[in-house]
Design a protein around this motif. Structure first.
Motif, PDB file in Angstrom:
ATOM      1  N   VAL A 175       0.841  -1.201   0.000  1.00 32.79           N
ATOM      2  CA  VAL A 175       0.000   0.000   0.000  1.00 32.79           C
ATOM      3  C   VAL A 175       0.877   1.253   0.000  1.00 32.79           C
ATOM      4  O   VAL A 175       0.570   2.241  -0.674  1.00 32.79           O
ATOM      5  N   ASN A 176       1.974   1.211   0.727  1.00 29.37           N
ATOM      6  CA  ASN A 176       2.915   2.332   0.721  1.00 29.37           C
ATOM      7  C   ASN A 176       3.483   2.558  -0.675  1.00 29.37           C
ATOM      8  O   ASN A 176       3.591   3.694  -1.129  1.00 29.37           O
ATOM      9  N   ALA A 177       3.825   1.480  -1.362  1.00 32.11           N
ATOM     10  CA  ALA A 177       4.372   1.596  -2.721  1.00 32.11           C
ATOM     11  C   ALA A 177       3.335   2.196  -3.670  1.00 32.11           C
ATOM     12  O   ALA A 177       3.660   3.056  -4.503  1.00 32.11           O
ATOM     13  N   ILE A 178       2.090   1.766  -3.545  1.00 32.67           N
ATOM     14  CA  ILE A 178       1.022   2.302  -4.391  1.00 32.67           C
ATOM     15  C   ILE A 178       0.870   3.806  -4.161  1.00 32.67           C
ATOM     16  O   ILE A 178       0.758   4.586  -5.112  1.00 32.67           O
ATOM     17  N   CYS A 179       0.868   4.219  -2.900  1.00 31.90           N
ATOM     18  CA  CYS A 179       0.725   5.637  -2.570  1.00 31.90           C
ATOM     19  C   CYS A 179       1.903   6.441  -3.123  1.00 31.90           C
ATOM     20  O   CYS A 179       1.713   7.521  -3.694  1.00 31.90           O
ATOM     21  N   LEU A 180       3.103   5.926  -2.963  1.00 31.50           N
ATOM     22  CA  LEU A 180       4.281   6.617  -3.500  1.00 31.50           C
ATOM     23  C   LEU A 180       4.174   6.780  -5.006  1.00 31.50           C
ATOM     24  O   LEU A 180       4.515   7.842  -5.553  1.00 31.50           O
ATOM     25  N   ASP A 181       3.691   5.757  -5.694  1.00 34.21           N
ATOM     26  CA  ASP A 181       3.483   5.860  -7.139  1.00 34.21           C
ATOM     27  C   ASP A 181       2.491   6.970  -7.472  1.00 34.21           C
ATOM     28  O   ASP A 181       2.710   7.754  -8.397  1.00 34.21           O
ATOM     29  N   LYS A 182       1.390   7.031  -6.721  1.00 37.96           N
ATOM     30  CA  LYS A 182       0.384   8.067  -6.967  1.00 37.96           C
ATOM     31  C   LYS A 182       0.955   9.463  -6.749  1.00 37.96           C
ATOM     32  O   LYS A 182       0.485  10.428  -7.346  1.00 37.96           O
ATOM     33  N   MET A 183       1.956   9.559  -5.888  1.00 39.07           N
ATOM     34  CA  MET A 183       2.591  10.841  -5.604  1.00 39.07           C
ATOM     35  C   MET A 183       3.692  11.168  -6.614  1.00 39.07           C
ATOM     36  O   MET A 183       4.313  12.219  -6.519  1.00 39.07           O
ATOM     37  N   GLY A 184       3.945  10.248  -7.535  1.00 44.67           N
ATOM     38  CA  GLY A 184       5.005  10.454  -8.514  1.00 44.67           C
ATOM     39  C   GLY A 184       6.391  10.135  -7.981  1.00 44.67           C
ATOM     40  O   GLY A 184       7.391  10.452  -8.620  1.00 44.67           O
ATOM     41  N   ARG A 185       6.452   9.497  -6.836  1.00 42.81           N
ATOM     42  CA  ARG A 185       7.740   9.145  -6.215  1.00 42.81           C
ATOM     43  C   ARG A 185       8.089   7.706  -6.603  1.00 42.81           C
ATOM     44  O   ARG A 185       8.162   6.806  -5.789  1.00 42.81           O
ATOM     45  N   HIS A 186       8.310   7.536  -7.902  1.00 38.83           N
ATOM     46  CA  HIS A 186       8.481   6.211  -8.488  1.00 38.83           C
ATOM     47  C   HIS A 186       9.763   5.519  -8.033  1.00 38.83           C
ATOM     48  O   HIS A 186       9.772   4.293  -7.898  1.00 38.83           O
ATOM     49  N   ASP A 187      10.829   6.279  -7.803  1.00 35.01           N
ATOM     50  CA  ASP A 187      12.080   5.665  -7.325  1.00 35.01           C
ATOM     51  C   ASP A 187      11.874   4.999  -5.965  1.00 35.01           C
ATOM     52  O   ASP A 187      12.352   3.885  -5.732  1.00 35.01           O
ATOM     53  N   GLU A 188      11.159   5.673  -5.076  1.00 31.44           N
ATOM     54  CA  GLU A 188      10.897   5.116  -3.751  1.00 31.44           C
ATOM     55  C   GLU A 188       9.965   3.914  -3.840  1.00 31.44           C
ATOM     56  O   GLU A 188      10.144   2.923  -3.115  1.00 31.44           O
ATOM     57  N   ALA A 189       8.974   4.009  -4.706  1.00 34.48           N
ATOM     58  CA  ALA A 189       8.054   2.886  -4.892  1.00 34.48           C
ATOM     59  C   ALA A 189       8.803   1.669  -5.426  1.00 34.48           C
ATOM     60  O   ALA A 189       8.542   0.535  -4.999  1.00 34.48           O
ATOM     61  N   LEU A 190       9.742   1.905  -6.337  1.00 35.01           N
ATOM     62  CA  LEU A 190      10.527   0.800  -6.900  1.00 35.01           C
ATOM     63  C   LEU A 190      11.321   0.072  -5.817  1.00 35.01           C
ATOM     64  O   LEU A 190      11.363  -1.161  -5.798  1.00 35.01           O
ATOM     65  N   VAL A 191      11.916   0.820  -4.911  1.00 38.88           N
ATOM     66  CA  VAL A 191      12.676   0.196  -3.812  1.00 38.88           C
ATOM     67  C   VAL A 191      11.769  -0.749  -3.023  1.00 38.88           C
ATOM     68  O   VAL A 191      12.149  -1.900  -2.728  1.00 38.88           O
ATOM     69  N   LEU A 192      10.564  -0.288  -2.693  1.00 38.81           N
ATOM     70  CA  LEU A 192       9.634  -1.131  -1.944  1.00 38.81           C
ATOM     71  C   LEU A 192       9.187  -2.337  -2.761  1.00 38.81           C
ATOM     72  O   LEU A 192       9.098  -3.451  -2.245  1.00 38.81           O
ATOM     73  N   ARG A 193       8.910  -2.126  -4.033  1.00 33.31           N
ATOM     74  CA  ARG A 193       8.443  -3.235  -4.875  1.00 33.31           C
ATOM     75  C   ARG A 193       9.508  -4.323  -5.025  1.00 33.31           C
ATOM     76  O   ARG A 193       9.171  -5.504  -5.097  1.00 33.31           O
ATOM     77  N   ARG A 194      10.769  -3.937  -5.063  1.00 31.14           N
ATOM     78  CA  ARG A 194      11.848  -4.940  -5.114  1.00 31.14           C
ATOM     79  C   ARG A 194      11.830  -5.801  -3.849  1.00 31.14           C
ATOM     80  O   ARG A 194      11.947  -7.025  -3.922  1.00 31.14           O
ATOM     81  N   VAL A 195      11.699  -5.147  -2.710  1.00 29.31           N
ATOM     82  CA  VAL A 195      11.676  -5.859  -1.425  1.00 29.31           C
ATOM     83  C   VAL A 195      10.450  -6.764  -1.336  1.00 29.31           C
ATOM     84  O   VAL A 195      10.548  -7.931  -0.934  1.00 29.31           O
TER      85      VAL A 195
END
Length: 145
Positions: A77-97
């Protein structure tokens, strides 16, 4: 309609935090907090929603551990929210984990692992990591499809 639901969910969260006799108080609070965060996100108030979802994730880690399915879902859910905020680099880190944890816990052919791999692939595509997404799709996702 989230603008009408938000005050209701906020009141429920406040009430949940005050109720001491409830034996499953923490879970009720986290559920209420999640409902508030969902409404905030629906209203485009992603910064506020992310604060709540990060708190939920931290509590899940403390109570269930990082490898519990519910904790991993909270991290997603955190990764989804980061994506919606345009913070794709941070979302990618979470998605890898998230993907790595699901592979270890459930194997590459499990439905939620494949879904997490698909989410990871989308994040890689957004950021133009073509070689990595090609490898992920070829070596891990397509063989199990």
């Amino acid at each position: 309609r989230p603008e009408e639901a938000l005050p209701v969910f906020e009141a429920h969260l406040a009430l949940s935090r005050r109720r001491e006799e409830w034996t499953h108080k923490e879970e009720e609070i986290l559920d209420a907090q999640d409902s508030v965060a969902d409404c905030l996100c629906d209203l485009g108030r992603h910064d506020e929603a992310l604060v709540l979802w990060r708190e939920i994730y931290a509590r899940r880690v403390d109570t269930l551990g990082v490898s519990h399915e519910t904790t991993i879902d909270s991290q997603n859910v955190n990764a989804i929210c980061l994506d919606k905020m345009g913070r794709h680099d941070e979302a990618l880190v979470l998605r890898r984990v998230i993907y790595a944890r699901r592979v270890v816990l459930q194997g590459v052919s499990h439905e939620t692992t494949i879904l997490s791999g698909s989410n990871l692939a989308h994040s890689l595509i957004k950021l133009g990591h073509w070689d990595e997404v090609t490898t992920l799709l070829r070596d891990q996702l397509l063989p199990v499809a």
